[in-house]
Design a protein around this motif. Structure first.
Motif, PDB file in Angstrom:
ATOM      1  N   PRO A  78       0.756  -1.189   0.127  1.00 55.25           N
ATOM      2  CA  PRO A  78       0.299   0.245  -0.409  1.00 55.25           C
ATOM      3  C   PRO A  78       0.868   1.165   0.057  1.00 55.25           C
ATOM      4  O   PRO A  78       2.284   1.187   0.750  1.00 55.25           O
ATOM      5  CB  PRO A  78      -0.359  -0.221   1.385  1.00 55.25           C
ATOM      6  N   THR A  80       0.231   5.805   0.989  1.00 53.12           N
ATOM      7  CA  THR A  80      -0.478   6.682   1.420  1.00 53.12           C
ATOM      8  C   THR A  80       0.255   7.706   1.510  1.00 53.12           C
ATOM      9  O   THR A  80       1.413   7.836   1.127  1.00 53.12           O
ATOM     10  CB  THR A  80       0.056   6.457   3.687  1.00 53.12           C
ATOM     11  N   SER A  98      -4.898   5.702   1.495  1.00 53.27           N
ATOM     12  CA  SER A  98      -4.325   4.469   1.414  1.00 53.27           C
ATOM     13  C   SER A  98      -4.382   3.392  -0.324  1.00 53.27           C
ATOM     14  O   SER A  98      -5.838   3.489   0.099  1.00 53.27           O
ATOM     15  CB  SER A  98      -4.142   3.651   2.401  1.00 53.27           C
ATOM     16  N   SER A 100      -4.413   0.504  -3.036  1.00 53.82           N
ATOM     17  CA  SER A 100      -3.826  -0.329  -3.174  1.00 53.82           C
ATOM     18  C   SER A 100      -4.256  -0.675  -4.688  1.00 53.82           C
ATOM     19  O   SER A 100      -5.078  -0.812  -4.950  1.00 53.82           O
ATOM     20  CB  SER A 100      -4.729  -1.869  -2.545  1.00 53.82           C
ATOM     21  N   ALA A 108       3.099   2.592  -6.695  1.00 54.40           N
ATOM     22  CA  ALA A 108       2.099   1.700  -5.763  1.00 54.40           C
ATOM     23  C   ALA A 108       2.184   0.243  -7.530  1.00 54.40           C
ATOM     24  O   ALA A 108       2.424   1.735  -8.878  1.00 54.40           O
ATOM     25  CB  ALA A 108       0.645   2.109  -6.359  1.00 54.40           C
ATOM     26  N   PHE A 115      -5.961  -4.849  -2.950  1.00 54.50           N
ATOM     27  CA  PHE A 115      -4.979  -4.811  -2.041  1.00 54.50           C
ATOM     28  C   PHE A 115      -5.093  -6.131  -1.390  1.00 54.50           C
ATOM     29  O   PHE A 115      -5.015  -7.172  -1.004  1.00 54.50           O
ATOM     30  CB  PHE A 115      -5.742  -4.136  -0.472  1.00 54.50           C
ATOM     31  N   TYR A 118      -1.771  -8.781  -1.533  1.00 49.01           N
ATOM     32  CA  TYR A 118      -0.939  -8.882  -0.059  1.00 49.01           C
ATOM     33  C   TYR A 118      -1.279  -9.724   0.555  1.00 49.01           C
ATOM     34  O   TYR A 118      -0.598 -10.407   1.362  1.00 49.01           O
ATOM     35  CB  TYR A 118      -1.433  -8.061   0.930  1.00 49.01           C
ATOM     36  N   VAL A 224      -1.905  -1.753   5.888  1.00 53.99           N
ATOM     37  CA  VAL A 224      -2.342  -0.795   4.863  1.00 53.99           C
ATOM     38  C   VAL A 224      -2.488   0.085   6.432  1.00 53.99           C
ATOM     39  O   VAL A 224      -2.072   1.568   6.595  1.00 53.99           O
ATOM     40  CB  VAL A 224      -3.721  -0.821   5.214  1.00 53.99           C
ATOM     41  N   ASP A 227       1.718   1.151   7.285  1.00 55.27           N
ATOM     42  CA  ASP A 227       2.282   1.982   6.531  1.00 55.27           C
ATOM     43  C   ASP A 227       2.412   3.589   6.713  1.00 55.27           C
ATOM     44  O   ASP A 227       2.071   4.455   6.430  1.00 55.27           O
ATOM     45  CB  ASP A 227       2.113   1.587   4.802  1.00 55.27           C
ATOM     46  N   GLN A 241     -13.277   1.627   5.078  1.00 55.03           N
ATOM     47  CA  GLN A 241     -12.967   0.463   4.031  1.00 55.03           C
ATOM     48  C   GLN A 241     -14.812  -0.279   3.414  1.00 55.03           C
ATOM     49  O   GLN A 241     -15.363   0.395   4.662  1.00 55.03           O
ATOM     50  CB  GLN A 241     -12.084  -0.185   4.643  1.00 55.03           C
ATOM     51  N   ASN A 388      -9.197   3.812   2.646  1.00 55.97           N
ATOM     52  CA  ASN A 388      -8.382   2.765   2.025  1.00 55.97           C
ATOM     53  C   ASN A 388      -9.044   2.746   0.643  1.00 55.97           C
ATOM     54  O   ASN A 388     -10.123   1.906   1.033  1.00 55.97           O
ATOM     55  CB  ASN A 388      -8.600   1.841   2.787  1.00 55.97           C
ATOM     56  N   THR A 390      -9.191   0.008  -2.069  1.00 53.69           N
ATOM     57  CA  THR A 390      -9.031  -1.207  -1.944  1.00 53.69           C
ATOM     58  C   THR A 390      -8.295  -1.854  -3.198  1.00 53.69           C
ATOM     59  O   THR A 390      -7.770  -2.835  -3.123  1.00 53.69           O
ATOM     60  CB  THR A 390     -10.213  -2.047  -1.303  1.00 53.69           C
TER      61      THR A 390
END
Ligand SMILES: *Cc1c(COP(=O)(O)O)cnc(C)c1O
Ligand SMILES: [Zn+2]
Length: 427
Positions: A78, A80, A98, A100, A108, A115, A118, A224, A227, A241, A388, A390
């Motif tokens: 991620p 930020t 954030s 992803s 990125a 995400f 991950y 997330v 970071d 989120q 976030n 995502t």
């Protein structure tokens, strides 16, 4: 749920962490997924209480707080940054994003654009260390793509089971002729029928990856928060989120608790603001009615068909389980949001225009929940807030690069055990 074979319980005090049942506190062997006594998640307790960074790329910077010894080569993680345009539109002074996905200028490089990659990195590393030969992943989108892509790098076999109608979503960002990636398309099936078929696959060395019960998945998503805390210098006051079952949100909450114990990143847990997409909003309904369990009638599969962001539709979410979404919302005095498809589409358009990157439908649901929170004055304009995003950059990646389809094996949804066996034996 079967637990993976591997190290013995005596090993529990070795290495950098131990696994504990959230309910009874019992120590488990490091490859366990469940406590045999309790309906509870297990949690990794890392011996290192101060967050220290490793000189590795992407999520592996946070290796000290990931439940594995080794790592898979990857720069996915991620990023930020402080929002300017979108924040100004909302009147927010301290909005951090954030992200992803794929956005090279921002550093990125999540090439499967969500995400879930991950989770794939840490879960497959953990699977390898636990002696799993083949991990079965049932997914109609982001999870399948993430795990398929990472399989070759991790050198762990992955069998992605997907409804045939969604087989196009399982593409790879590079041509990899890999013996480790296997795709099984289930003809005539919806997602839930594909899961049913996947559950029939029984073969030595084949494991279902465990979803939210797998600490590797949750801690991977929790990066997330790590970071963000490092970038901002403290934990945010609010965290937004979109959720399906909430594995990511639980992971973020667990990491926030570790940061709290570290002491350098603030004295309060971020408040979780979690969003679902109407009409599939079982956690929203349960939460506003102060129920710690999901009603089956709120998680009907007909609802999934009517959703805009249909990837966020876990019908069996880790909500009531100890250490799950209910506990996370309770401890952080969280809020749930139910977002209409058209609200999400509007949010997507505004975000993309102002921030300059495309986002996936699920991420748009999260953006819409932030807009709604601002309109309803649930957050103060000066509060440090983390959104976030995502998944994103998929349209961009597809424009700039060629993506590659995998050739699936095909089984009918009502395939006999013999024909399942025959296909699985070829894998
Ligand atoms: C899976 C997914 C989510 C939901 O994550 P949880 O595991 O429910 O926390 C949100 N956005 C995207 C893009 C996803 O793929
Ligand atoms: Zn227990």
């Amino acid at each position: 749920m079967t637990r993976a074979p591997g190290r013995k319980a005596q090993d529990e005090n070795m290495g950098k962490f131990r696994l504990k049942c959230v309910e009874c506190g019992g120590l488990k062997e490091r490859c366990a997924l469940t406590c045999e006594k309790c309906d509870s998640l297990l949690r990794a307790e890392y011996y290192q209480k101060r967050l220290t960074l490793k000189e590795l790329s992407g999520i592996w910077r946070f290796h000290e707080w990931l439940p594995v010894d080794g790592y898979v080569d990857s720069c996915a993680g991620p990023i930020t940054y402080k929002s300017r345009e979108f924040a100004r539109e909302l009147g927010l002074k301290n909005l951090y994003i954030s992200f992803s996905g794929y956005w090279p200028e921002k550093g990125a490089f999540v090439q499967t654009c969500a995400f879930k990659e991950y989770e794939a990195l840490v879960s497959l590393q953990r699977a390898r260390e636990c002696g799993v030969k083949t991990l079965i992943v049932c997914s109609s989108g982001n999870t399948g793509r993430g795990f398929a892509y990472v399989a070759e790098k991790a050198k762990v076999h992955v069998l992605v089971v997907v409804p045939e109608k969604n087989v196009d979503r399982i593409w790879l960002p590079e041509t990899i002729e890999s013996p480790y990636v296997h795709l099984l398309a289930v003809r005539g099936a919806d997602y839930f029928e594909a899961v049913t078929l996947a559950n029939k696959i029984e073969k030595e060395g084949f494991f279902q990856e465990g979803g939210a019960k797998n600490v590797a998945r949750r801690d991977a998503l929790g990066t997330v928060m790590l970071d963000a805390a490092i970038k901002i210098g403290e934990m945010p006051k609010h965290y937004f989120q979109p959720i399906s079952g909430g594995a990511g949100a639980i992971g973020v909450w667990e990491m926030a608790k570790r940061l709290l114990a570290d002491g350098r990143f603030g004295k309060h847990l971020p408040k979780l603001h979690l969003a679902q997409n109407i009409p599939f909003v079982p956690i929203y309904k349960a939460w506003i009615e102060k129920r710690n369990y999901i009603k089956e009638e709120d998680a009907k599969k007909e609802y999934v068909r009517e959703m805009y962001a249909n990837v966020i539709s876990n019908r069996n979410p880790p909500y009531s389980i100890r250490g799950g979404t209910w506990d996370a919302l309770t401890e952080t005095r969280g809020e749930m949001y139910a977002i209409e498809g058209n609200e999400a589409i509007d949010a997507k358009n505004i975000f993309e225009k102002l921030e300059g990157i495309d986002i996936v439908p699920a991420a748009a649901v999260g953006v819409a929940s932030l807009i709604s929170a601002v309109e309803k004055e649930k957050i103060d304009k000066k509060d440090v807030t983390l959104l976030n995003v995502t998944g994103g950059g998929m349209e961009r990646l597809k424009k700039e690069r060629e993506t590659f389809k995998l050739k699936p094996e095909i089984l009918k949804k009502d395939a006999s055990n013999a024909s399942i066996r025959e296909v699985i034996d070829r894998i």
